[in-house]
Design an enzyme around this catalytic site. Structure first.
Site, PDB file in Angstrom:
ATOM      1  N   GLY A  13       0.859  -1.176   0.000  1.00 56.10           N
ATOM      2  CA  GLY A  13       0.000   0.000   0.000  1.00 56.10           C
ATOM      3  C   GLY A  13       0.895   1.226   0.000  1.00 56.10           C
ATOM      4  N   CYS A  14       0.323   2.423  -0.175  1.00 51.97           N
ATOM      5  CA  CYS A  14       1.213   3.555  -0.393  1.00 51.97           C
ATOM      6  C   CYS A  14       0.529   4.914  -0.319  1.00 51.97           C
ATOM      7  CB  CYS A  14       1.828   3.467  -1.783  1.00 51.97           C
ATOM      8  SG  CYS A  14       2.593   1.920  -2.132  1.00 51.97           S
ATOM      9  N   ALA A  15       1.383   5.956  -0.399  1.00 55.28           N
ATOM     10  CA  ALA A  15       0.941   7.327  -0.592  1.00 55.28           C
ATOM     11  C   ALA A  15       1.576   7.848  -1.872  1.00 55.28           C
ATOM     12  CB  ALA A  15       1.400   8.187   0.574  1.00 55.28           C
ATOM     13  N   ASN A 210      -0.213   3.456  -5.997  1.00 56.23           N
ATOM     14  CA  ASN A 210      -0.724   2.965  -4.727  1.00 56.23           C
ATOM     15  C   ASN A 210      -1.706   1.859  -5.050  1.00 56.23           C
ATOM     16  OD1 ASN A 210      -1.962   2.500  -2.293  1.00 56.23           O
ATOM     17  ND2 ASN A 210      -3.170   4.384  -2.337  1.00 56.23           N
TER      18      ASN A 210
END
Lengths: 365, 500
Positions: A13-15, A210
């Site tokens: 997951g991410c920004a 993301n």
């Protein structure tokens, strides 16, 4: 033993965040660092990175090849390969500053180079295809070497760490770019490898992403039919190659390429006018394997602008804003407002609805 | 020879307290197992004729009947099993080839049962098909590598495509091997469900031409019922080279089954044997196949996709590469569990390879050669449920054919005696009294129900994997994990082991 990316598939997951000046006016990296830093909790310190366009005006006609090397031997081998295939104008260490949280950096190097005329003629390829093949070759055949970026007048800067520390490490406050994109990573299972951080790039395409795409193996096996080698086993790598294939090699108009990746539902297609319907049916039939399924939001950067895209049922956040000549895109609205408190417009794009921001005077990507 | 060494395979048990002497069993059994003894007022059974098709059991109003395997045993012997001994008795008594019906029933591994599906947890949301769109629509046919778009319009039209609402079609079963009512039920169900059924090589009955949009017309080595109207009547044309149940073998519809309707549909005289040669006598090579493919395309103005169906044999990957390059739009691969109305037992049980391996090998090979887009792959032969379909698509199929599953849905009990023509369920028979037992409307409804149920199940499985369009599953082998397989088997299937 934990295995590196490329040996094992690692979901994360991410920004993400991106800022662009539509007039092509360069600005320093402070804002993008501030924006991605606000979303600190969306990453876990196992990967951060940036792509910057317009940073090498003095070498703008040369390919800026950013490299990671695990050891001097890899560097020597790759340099021999590069010297055979490119004329190198400048070879130098990428300047970094000591940051306590960034540990065990590889050898980080950059070359400004252009393909050797005789080799290019011998290969019978156009210049960009030639560069792509060389990049694929280094990534798949040279142990301990990884091409971080390979475009002109642009570069990717990434590391294991929180993105704000990565920005500090690479001294991005000292660079000026007209497009910045950034990424903070939250991998779920990784020993943390510098090459595995985002953005992922090829030529002057860069992708920050993301999500975890559930169509990965369908996409990968389709891409491999066209000679791409998905050595990292990451979604972002596959998406980057997809843009390269659809836009550069298949010469699809941008909207068509984006439609292929986030296609309208059959229900919607049934309600379209016949001509539009035929186009959509054809896209879904021919590019079914290019449909990206599962949750994702991405920002694609290239020399002419940025494009943001969400999966078609909006399973990941994505917000866009404009202010004067600036365009902002980020996972969260707060990451925009921290650098631009009062934007002219803010909106949340629908699933599958791309945000396309091109430089002024540019017609196509 | 007057004296047979064959003892009954099954015994019929009748609960005499329950039996009301209604004689339904007597009237229902085409094998003449049951007889009413008027003097004694009781019903007796000749066990030796029973094939265990459950017709009498299902229709007995007082549930008085049970069929059991005959408990009589030979002396235990791991080599000379009961079936090995009985087969020798049969051949010693008749001097003939052993015949059988339906698919391979030997205990070879079923690889579908050695593959497990993925589901999303945390990092990727599963999708609820009751709340979110979930797309199963499938297009079969040749796809160009690149789409040429100019000014927002398609520059070249797509080659003809078959549009399926779900990636399932009914396999080729000819009028002759199955009854008219069965053909009609398949046609009606395909038409309502938005899928295809396949005529097999029995021609297309005039009353079924109205279902043409949902019909694949088959051209097999006997060319029965083939003329230009037939070719144009369907949505696609299939050249049948081989069949999973009997690779390398032709077919034979005995003359006594060729009655008026079949004679007309197959375009052969009443009472004549309909013999399909083992090969097409105009196809002795891949270049000959190309000629037939293009003859059929010419005859139908390039408006219909042409499929080529082959049995899964050892060299299937290379053969399929050749078929794709020969111009086929669809390749149907029939595995060694594929059904049949009649096949020599030794062929059925010993020739061909599992469809799971064949499919994986073909998909991999076509991708290695960069020609996977040129052709759609249809997987056939022993597909039993919706999970098998999902696994087939993840291995690389575009769609599947179901034959045996469809017949089971309308009443088949897998007694494997299709070749006798005495199907008590009205499916594999031409006897008018038996045929009328199968009501086409009811049978069609059962088929539609089955597809409906499978549609829901497939959507649930897709949603669980975080996928909302079937094309994102195609060839997505990361969604599969092997269990109980050797590393060689995993390699051929191109999947990882569970836990990896």
């Amino acid at each position: 033993m934990l295995r590196y990316e490329g040996k094992i598939r690692i979901p994360s997951g991410c920004a993400i965040s991106g800022i662009m000046n539509k007039k092509g006016q360069p600005f320093p990296g402070d804002d993008i660092i501030k924006s991605i830093a606000l979303m600190h909790d969306r990453s876990n310190g196992l990967g951060g990175g940036f792509a910057a366009y317009g940073i090498y005006p003095e070498y703008k006609d040369l390919y800026a090849i950013h490299m990671f090397y695990d050891h001097e031997g890899a560097k020597a081998d790759v340099e021999m390969f590069l010297n055979q295939h490119f004329k190198i104008e400048l070879s130098e260490r990428i300047p970094t500053r000591k940051v306590s949280s960034i540990k065990n950096p590889p050898i980080i190097w950059r070359y400004f180079a252009f393909p050797r005329g005789d080799k290019l003629a011998e290969a019978g390829l156009d210049e960009s295809e030639y560069v792509v093949r060389c990049v694929m070759r280094i990534n798949s055949d040279f142990e301990g070497a990884f091409v971080v970026s390979s475009g002109k007048n642009m570069g990717a800067f990434k590391a294991v760490g929180y993105p704000e520390d990565v920005g500090d490490f690479y001294m991005l406050d000292t660079y000026r770019a007209y497009i910045w994109t950034a990424h903070g990573r939250f991998p779920t299972n990784t020993p943390g490898w510098w090459g595995g951080a985002h953005p992922f790039t090829l030529l002057d395409w860069s992708v920050v992403h993301n999500g975890e795409i559930s169509s990965y193996d369908a996409n990968r096996r389709w891409l491999e039919m066209f000679g791409y080698k998905c050595t990292l086993q990451t979604d972002t790598e596959a998406i980057t190659y997809m843009f390269d294939l659809l836009i550069r090699r298949h010469r699809l108009p941008l909207e068509i390429a984006l439609t292929a990746m986030a296609a309208p539902l059959w229900d919607e297609i049934e309600r379209m006018e016949p001509e539009q319907q035929e186009l959509m049916i054809s896209i879904r039939a021919v590019y079914g394997s290019a449909l990206i399924n599962g949750p994702f939001s991405i920002i694609l950067g290239c020399k002419n602008g940025i494009i943001a895209l969400n999966d078609r049922i909006k399973l990941r956040p994505l917000t866009a804003a404009t202010k004067g000549d600036f365009v902002f895109i980020a996972s969260e609205e707060s990451a925009i407002r921290t650098v631009c408190p009062r934007p002219d417009a803010v909106w949340t794009p629908m699933g599958g609805e791309p945000v396309i921001a091109l430089l002024e005077g540019v017609e196509d990507i | 020879m007057s004296f047979s060494l064959l003892t009954p395979e099954f015994i019929v048990e009748r609960n005499d307290e329950r039996c009301i002497r209604c004689q339904v069993c007597v009237r229902q059994c085409a094998n003449l197992v049951h007889m009413y003894d008027q003097e004694e007022d009781r019903i007796v059974a000749d066990d030796s004729k029973c094939v265990n098709c459950h017709r009498c059991v299902a229709l007995c109003p007082t549930r008085a009947l049970t069929i059991r395997r005959n408990p009589l045993e030979f002396k235990e012997n791991a080599n000379w099993t009961t079936s090995a001994i009985r087969e020798i008795y049969k051949q010693a008594e008749t001097g003939g080839i052993l015949l059988t019906g339906m698919g391979n029933d030997r205990p070879y591994p079923v690889y579908w049962d050695h593959m497990l599906l993925n589901a999303s947890q945390v990092t990727n949301p599963s999708i609820d098909p009751l709340r979110e769109p979930m797309e199963l629509k499938t297009m079969l046919g040749r796809k160009p590598e690149v789409l040429n778009v100019e000014d927002g319009k398609v520059k070249e039209k797509l080659p003809p495509q078959l549009k399926l609402e779900i990636p399932v079609m009914f396999s080729a079963m000819s009028f002759g091997s199955i009854s008219f009512n069965t053909c009609q039920a398949l046609a009606m169900a395909a038409s309502e469900a938005g899928v295809m059924y396949n005529t097999g090589e029995g021609g297309l009955h005039k009353d079924l031409r109205k279902y043409g949009k949902n019909t694949i017309v088959q051209v097999a080595s006997g060319r029965f019922g083939v003329d230009v109207d037939y070719l144009q009547a369907g949505a696609a044309i299939e050249i049948k080279i081989g069949q999973g149940a009997k690779p390398g073998i032709g077919g034979h519809l005995p003359g006594e089954k060729v009655m008026a309707e079949i004679s007309q549909t197959r375009m052969i005289p009443i009472g004549s044997d309909a013999i399909s040669p083992a090969p097409h006598h105009d196809i002795y090579s891949i270049e000959d196949l190309r000629q037939l493919i293009y003859s059929l395309k010419e005859a139908t103005d390039y408006q219909k996709p042409v499929s080529v169906k082959i049995a899964a044999v050892h060299n299937v990957a290379a053969i399929c590469s050749g078929i794709a390059r020969a111009g086929a739009d669809i390749i149907a691969i029939d595995g060694f569990r594929g059904g049949t109305g009649a096949a020599p037992l030794r062929i059925r049980d010993n020739v061909g390879i599992p469809i799971e391996f064949a499919l994986a090998a073909v998909d991999t090979r076509l991708r290695e050669e960069g020609i996977r887009n040129q052709v759609s792959l249809v997987c056939a032969g022993g597909i039993r449920n919706s999970a098998d379909i999902i696994k087939a698509i993840a291995l690389g199929a575009d769609a599947v054919y179901i034959g045996q599953a469809a017949l089971i849905a309308i009443g088949c009990h897998m007694c494997q005696k299709c070749y006798t023509g005495k199907c008590n369920w009205g499916i594999a028979t031409q006897d008018p009294n038996l045929v009328k037992r199968l009501n086409p409307e009811i049978a069609a409804r059962r088929l539609i129900n089955l597809l409906h149920a499978w549609t829901h199940e497939m959507k649930e499985m897709l949603g669980g994997m975080g996928i909302n369009a079937i094309e994102s599953l195609k060839g997505n082998r990361l969604m599969l994990r092997g269990i109980g397989l050797t590393s060689r088997e995993l390699d051929i299937l191109g999947i990882k082991a569970a836990g990896e």
